[in-house]
Design a protein around this motif. Structure first.
Motif, PDB file in Angstrom:
ATOM      1  N   UNK A 140       0.835  -1.203   0.000  1.00  0.00           N
ATOM      2  CA  UNK A 140       0.000   0.000   0.000  1.00  0.00           C
ATOM      3  C   UNK A 140       0.867   1.249   0.000  1.00  0.00           C
ATOM      4  N   UNK A 141       0.395   2.290  -0.678  1.00  0.00           N
ATOM      5  CA  UNK A 141       1.204   3.487  -0.833  1.00  0.00           C
ATOM      6  C   UNK A 141       1.112   4.435   0.361  1.00  0.00           C
ATOM      7  N   UNK A 142       0.175   4.182   1.268  1.00  0.00           N
ATOM      8  CA  UNK A 142       0.074   5.053   2.455  1.00  0.00           C
ATOM      9  C   UNK A 142       0.653   4.383   3.690  1.00  0.00           C
ATOM     10  N   UNK A 197       2.182   6.175   7.188  1.00  0.00           N
ATOM     11  CA  UNK A 197       1.425   6.601   8.371  1.00  0.00           C
ATOM     12  C   UNK A 197       1.413   5.538   9.465  1.00  0.00           C
ATOM     13  N   UNK A 198       1.752   4.315   9.116  1.00  0.00           N
ATOM     14  CA  UNK A 198       1.742   3.213  10.081  1.00  0.00           C
ATOM     15  C   UNK A 198       3.120   2.968  10.698  1.00  0.00           C
ATOM     16  N   UNK A 235       9.998  11.317   4.783  1.00  0.00           N
ATOM     17  CA  UNK A 235       9.542  12.196   5.857  1.00  0.00           C
ATOM     18  C   UNK A 235       9.195  11.432   7.125  1.00  0.00           C
ATOM     19  N   UNK A 236       8.816  10.153   6.985  1.00  0.00           N
ATOM     20  CA  UNK A 236       8.502   9.322   8.144  1.00  0.00           C
ATOM     21  C   UNK A 236       9.756   8.742   8.787  1.00  0.00           C
ATOM     22  N   UNK A 237      10.930   9.024   8.206  1.00  0.00           N
ATOM     23  CA  UNK A 237      12.170   8.511   8.770  1.00  0.00           C
ATOM     24  C   UNK A 237      12.427   7.056   8.447  1.00  0.00           C
TER      25      UNK A 237
END
Length: 239
Positions: free
Chosen positions: A39-41, A44-45, A76-78
């Protein structure tokens, strides 16, 4: 427990076919876990430091803008890096993704032949959770000392290695040495055989013996317990 860097993960035999296309300056960043996600999102997890693996199924169906946003979201989420299998859905990393990754110095590594993600994640997780023997590893030192000081070392040893410890000296030494080599090599049979100077068939045979006597050798928790037990043995807690 000492977290490995991305460079150290890529040195594992399971990752031998990986090719780094971007983010070479970030290879010494620590990797906290490995996730397989299409999944491309997924960003966020995640909490940062993860290595994400995917086959490119959703990326192949997405627009260039969505692919750029995907790479940006991971950076950006590291996230520690992205591993792509370039076999079925993608044959090359889309240009816009690679350009974005290089601009952000975000690591992208690719596999140009089919790989088993289960084997990659297992090898990486074993490396992440494996205690590094020696004085540089305070966690292992603390665990061993706590077991000894509380008088639970012998019971712990019996619970982890009891069946092997009750063998006569020669088979006991052989199986303990094999177990330590297997753990050190993340259960890579060829590497274990090389370290022990024996044939692979001998390692397979001994591994079956160990499984028959000790039961589960697959879970990460079990392997960690075996590392601690072997360290206890080295310190003379076998009595």
């Amino acid at each position: 427990m000492s977290l490995p860097t991305l460079r150290q993960i890529l040195e594992l035999p399971a990752f031998a076919s990986a090719e780094i296309l971007s983010g070479q300056t970030k290879l010494d960043n620590y990797i906290t876990w490995v996730h397989v996600a299409e999944v491309l999102d997924v960003a966020r997890l995640l909490s940062g430091g993860e290595l994400v693996l995917c086959t490119g199924l959703e990326l192949a169906r997405s627009s260039p803008e969505a692919r750029v946003a995907y790479v940006r979201s991971l950076a950006e989420a590291g996230v520690g890096g992205l591993g792509l299998e370039l076999v079925r859905w993608l044959q090359e990393v889309p240009t816009e993704m690679l350009q974005t990754a290089r601009m952000l110095q975000f690591p992208i590594l690719v596999f140009r032949t089919e790989v088993r993600f289960a084997e990659l994640t297992r090898a990486a997780h074993e490396r992440i959770l494996r205690p590094a023997p020696g004085p540089e590893e305070p966690l292992l030192e603390a665990l061993v000392e706590a077991l000894v000081e509380t008088g639970r070392d012998k019971r712990f040893l019996d619970g982890q290695l009891g069946a092997v410890l009750r063998l006569p000296s020669r088979p006991r030494s052989t199986l303990l040495a094999t177990l330590e080599a297997l753990l050190s090599a993340q259960f890579n049979i060829a590497e274990t055989a090389r370290r022990l100077g024996v044939r692979r068939q001998s390692v397979y045979y001994r591994l079956e013996q160990l499984r028959g006597m000790l039961g589960d050798l697959e879970s990460l928790e079990r392997r960690f317990g075996l590392w601690v037990a072997l360290e206890l043995l080295k310190r003379g807690a076998s009595g």
